[in-house]
Design a protein around this motif. Sequence first.
Motif, PDB file in Angstrom:
ATOM      1  N   GLY A 153       0.801  -1.222   0.000  1.00 37.58           N
ATOM      2  CA  GLY A 153       0.000   0.000   0.000  1.00 37.58           C
ATOM      3  C   GLY A 153       0.829   1.267   0.000  1.00 37.58           C
ATOM      4  N   ASN A 154       0.147   2.400   0.212  1.00 36.55           N
ATOM      5  CA  ASN A 154       0.792   3.721   0.179  1.00 36.55           C
ATOM      6  C   ASN A 154       0.576   4.486   1.474  1.00 36.55           C
ATOM      7  N   PHE A 155       1.568   5.322   1.833  1.00 39.24           N
ATOM      8  CA  PHE A 155       1.403   6.307   2.900  1.00 39.24           C
ATOM      9  C   PHE A 155       0.994   7.624   2.264  1.00 39.24           C
ATOM     10  N   ILE A 156       0.187   8.411   2.973  1.00 38.84           N
ATOM     11  CA  ILE A 156      -0.290   9.673   2.409  1.00 38.84           C
ATOM     12  C   ILE A 156       0.860  10.630   2.145  1.00 38.84           C
ATOM     13  N   SER A 157       1.762  10.750   3.109  1.00 41.11           N
ATOM     14  CA  SER A 157       2.879  11.688   2.960  1.00 41.11           C
ATOM     15  C   SER A 157       3.992  11.304   3.922  1.00 41.11           C
ATOM     16  N   GLU A 158       5.152  11.927   3.737  1.00 38.48           N
ATOM     17  CA  GLU A 158       6.273  11.677   4.633  1.00 38.48           C
ATOM     18  C   GLU A 158       5.991  12.205   6.038  1.00 38.48           C
ATOM     19  N   SER A 159       5.244  13.299   6.134  1.00 42.52           N
ATOM     20  CA  SER A 159       4.937  13.853   7.456  1.00 42.52           C
ATOM     21  C   SER A 159       4.052  12.895   8.248  1.00 42.52           C
ATOM     22  N   HIS A 160       3.087  12.268   7.576  1.00 46.46           N
ATOM     23  CA  HIS A 160       2.256  11.280   8.266  1.00 46.46           C
ATOM     24  C   HIS A 160       3.096  10.079   8.678  1.00 46.46           C
ATOM     25  N   PHE A 161       4.008   9.696   7.834  1.00 48.90           N
ATOM     26  CA  PHE A 161       4.878   8.562   8.140  1.00 48.90           C
ATOM     27  C   PHE A 161       5.741   8.862   9.362  1.00 48.90           C
ATOM     28  N   ALA A 162       6.270  10.065   9.446  1.00 50.84           N
ATOM     29  CA  ALA A 162       7.120  10.453  10.582  1.00 50.84           C
ATOM     30  C   ALA A 162       6.352  10.431  11.896  1.00 50.84           C
ATOM     31  N   GLN A 163       5.012  10.612  11.824  1.00 49.06           N
ATOM     32  CA  GLN A 163       4.183  10.681  13.035  1.00 49.06           C
ATOM     33  C   GLN A 163       3.419   9.395  13.304  1.00 49.06           C
ATOM     34  N   MET A 164       3.727   8.325  12.580  1.00 42.70           N
ATOM     35  CA  MET A 164       2.863   7.141  12.633  1.00 42.70           C
ATOM     36  C   MET A 164       2.774   6.518  14.024  1.00 42.70           C
ATOM     37  N   PHE A 165       3.794   6.665  14.864  1.00 43.12           N
ATOM     38  CA  PHE A 165       3.750   6.077  16.200  1.00 43.12           C
ATOM     39  C   PHE A 165       3.286   7.074  17.262  1.00 43.12           C
ATOM     40  N   MET A 166       2.981   8.314  16.870  1.00 42.43           N
ATOM     41  CA  MET A 166       2.487   9.299  17.836  1.00 42.43           C
ATOM     42  C   MET A 166       1.038   8.980  18.190  1.00 42.43           C
ATOM     43  N   LYS A 167       0.709   9.026  19.469  1.00 44.46           N
ATOM     44  CA  LYS A 167      -0.630   8.652  19.912  1.00 44.46           C
ATOM     45  C   LYS A 167      -1.572   9.843  20.030  1.00 44.46           C
ATOM     46  N   THR A 168      -1.030  11.044  20.033  1.00 46.75           N
ATOM     47  CA  THR A 168      -1.861  12.232  20.189  1.00 46.75           C
ATOM     48  C   THR A 168      -2.087  12.879  18.837  1.00 46.75           C
ATOM     49  N   LYS A 169      -3.344  13.117  18.492  1.00 42.18           N
ATOM     50  CA  LYS A 169      -3.638  13.792  17.238  1.00 42.18           C
ATOM     51  C   LYS A 169      -3.186  15.248  17.339  1.00 42.18           C
ATOM     52  N   ILE A 170      -2.529  15.719  16.296  1.00 43.91           N
ATOM     53  CA  ILE A 170      -2.019  17.096  16.341  1.00 43.91           C
ATOM     54  C   ILE A 170      -2.736  18.005  15.356  1.00 43.91           C
ATOM     55  N   GLY A 171      -3.823  17.486  14.756  1.00 41.46           N
ATOM     56  CA  GLY A 171      -4.670  18.371  13.958  1.00 41.46           C
ATOM     57  C   GLY A 171      -4.508  18.254  12.465  1.00 41.46           C
ATOM     58  N   ASN A 172      -3.529  17.530  11.980  1.00 40.45           N
ATOM     59  CA  ASN A 172      -3.343  17.442  10.529  1.00 40.45           C
ATOM     60  C   ASN A 172      -3.651  16.053   9.993  1.00 40.45           C
ATOM     61  N   GLU A 173      -4.392  15.256  10.787  1.00 37.94           N
ATOM     62  CA  GLU A 173      -4.733  13.915  10.340  1.00 37.94           C
ATOM     63  C   GLU A 173      -5.963  13.975   9.440  1.00 37.94           C
ATOM     64  N   GLY A 174      -5.772  14.465   8.235  1.00 41.88           N
ATOM     65  CA  GLY A 174      -6.880  14.592   7.311  1.00 41.88           C
ATOM     66  C   GLY A 174      -7.470  13.263   6.903  1.00 41.88           C
ATOM     67  N   ARG A 175      -6.749  12.178   7.184  1.00 46.91           N
ATOM     68  CA  ARG A 175      -7.247  10.865   6.794  1.00 46.91           C
ATOM     69  C   ARG A 175      -8.453  10.439   7.625  1.00 46.91           C
ATOM     70  N   TYR A 176      -8.646  11.048   8.798  1.00 53.96           N
ATOM     71  CA  TYR A 176      -9.770  10.675   9.641  1.00 53.96           C
ATOM     72  C   TYR A 176     -11.027  11.371   9.153  1.00 53.96           C
ATOM     73  N   ASP A 177     -12.023  10.602   8.780  1.00 51.50           N
ATOM     74  CA  ASP A 177     -13.272  11.132   8.260  1.00 51.50           C
ATOM     75  C   ASP A 177     -14.413  10.435   8.986  1.00 51.50           C
ATOM     76  N   GLU A 178     -15.113  11.157   9.851  1.00 53.25           N
ATOM     77  CA  GLU A 178     -16.180  10.555  10.637  1.00 53.25           C
ATOM     78  C   GLU A 178     -17.333  10.055   9.777  1.00 53.25           C
ATOM     79  N   ASP A 179     -17.447  10.596   8.557  1.00 53.29           N
ATOM     80  CA  ASP A 179     -18.535  10.187   7.675  1.00 53.29           C
ATOM     81  C   ASP A 179     -18.185   8.953   6.848  1.00 53.29           C
ATOM     82  N   ASP A 180     -16.922   8.548   6.853  1.00 55.54           N
ATOM     83  CA  ASP A 180     -16.503   7.369   6.101  1.00 55.54           C
ATOM     84  C   ASP A 180     -16.634   6.150   7.005  1.00 55.54           C
TER      85      ASP A 180
END
Length: 668
Positions: free
Chosen positions: A110-137
């Motif tokens: 598969g694919n990662f959205i971006s390098e920034s998301h990859f760098a944060q993949m083990f962070m447990k706290t959302k920092i506001g740029n997780e555009g992948r989260y969609d409550e309607d999906d």
Amino acid sequence: MSANAQTQNTQMSSSSSSSSPEIITNMGLHYVTSSPTHLRLAQEALSRQNRMIEYDGRITAKQEIFQIRQNQPSKEAPYAEFWDNSLGWGKASNILTVINKSSVVFADDGNFISESHFAQMFMKTKIGNEGRYDEDDESLLGKFNAGSTDSVINMGESARSFHNFNGVVKKTVFELSQYKRDGKITPNIENATSRETGDFVNYMRLMNPEYNLNSGKGTVIKVESLRSNNNQGNVDKVIKFAKGLFRPDAFNQVEMHMFNWLNEEWPDDRKPTAILTPIDTTFGATVTTKKVNVYKKESNGEVVHTLKTLSPETFTDYKYKASYEIDVWTLKGDQLQQEKSYFGISEDKERVGFSVYRAGRNITPTPFTWGISTGQSRGRGIRIAIRYPANSFLDEEFGCGTQKTLTDSSWSHFSDSMKELFEKEFNNIQKLVDSIRSQQQKAWIKKYKAKTANISNLDKENAVQEHLAAKADFEENFNTKDGLIKKRSGHAYKAWNEFCKACENRISELTPEEDEEEEDVLGNSSGNDNGVGSELEEEELEEEDDQQGGGNDDDQQGGSEETKKDEEQESVQKGSEGEKEQETEEQTGSGSGEDDGQQSEYEMSDDEDQGEAAKTIELMGDIQDEIRKVFENLKVGHGADTNKFLETYCLNILAKIDIDKEKYLEEI
């Protein structure tokens, strides 16, 4: 010092001795300062207090790690978190799992959205740029942004993750020792070394031998320093856990490549131990579905689970929140054997109960009855699946957390309305199964009555095919324990039997007299006085008698004449009673309900009496199958006329055996 001074709660202030720490304790001042042991305990209490202040009352990283490991639902659950990420976020079609003795490797295409998301993949706290989260999906598997991190914590002490970004492999690392020390997880990313890049490509080629970095995709995660080494039992459990984990209607293109490398990493033979794909766990059984709507009463927050649709005009105080579905089906005969073979189970009870699927992923790998009665049959063959989408409200209702695994204790956390609905609909699973079976029998009766009504429209070839198909249909659905038809009586059997007789009459009607005469000539001039079919029939029936010798076979030869007379009288008496029962059934019609589905207690005793008869009928069916094979071989190399003659001759022999079956059933 007064007694009051010794027992009162004392806070040591900075005005006391400069060497004395500032602590809160319920021990007397003199008692604390005069004892080195208690002074040390007081200093530790102060240290804990300071940490609580530093973390705003939150637990420390060490406490969190301990808590996560204590609450771990199972050793297999962390695996599914990595698989979820591959499917949900990476949109992968191939997933790799390599189980080594002290490490586990996960990979996907598969694919990662971006390098920034990859760098944060083990962070447990959302920092506001997780555009992948969609409550309607409602198809997304992820929810908390913590599943992979918690899975590493549950499995081992560190993890290294690699991803191919446009031909360059990047790496991010999560070390528990650093997390314990610093109390936080920081984003990090760097280029992989040449050796790490080489390993990355080799892992990817286990799934796709043609893989190269130009594809610009692919992820590898290696969890190392496992808390406990893997063994063969772990491998077996993980593979069993993966089977049936994903529904084919949600993930129909996925292949899971499983490798057992306990004995050696990178062995010469690199064939997968197993390749799994999502399967239909109903194994073709008929499914009954109920839709549940969930509402929340805005005035008091009460949650309501109901099979009804509440009109917003009438129920103005109720707000619709979500829906989920409950599937019920029963497995029988071959279906049960297929399930046992696939999942590697020894007892049916391992699969009895509720299985809950969230966004197409099973979050109850072991089904739970949740206190609901399974009846005297112990729920044999009964399967129930709850399907709900990735919905935050329903996650709360079902108690689905970061590891997405429900347990037997989850029932206690369900809302009262949810419990009441389940108890009402499934308070007696056996009654539910009887109801489903009755509906299936009605459909069976309707089908064969329609076929009988249409028999005059069939030509000879179609009549033969329909007759054979009906025989096969009966063999598949007849079983004295869990078949759709459990005995040779009742409306379901009668509808089927009438159609078979109609087929036989139609075939006879369309068979020219000349063919019948030719058959007689062939039978007398073939050098075989009894014909191919009759000789085979006699041999097979003799073999049956040999196999069934001894025991309590009602058809066994021998015994006293007096016993035979008693059996004949009993048979006549039973036949007379059976005729009366059939007349009563025909008079009352279907208004009294389908007897095969409503009389389960009495059916079992009847079925036990017919056990030996069923074996005999089954053997006669086997004889017919062998006869068909013989004639198919005879037809090879002959012309159309000869083959037509052979086909007609074969059908006559099969029809004769059918008549013998009916006579045998009448005699017993």
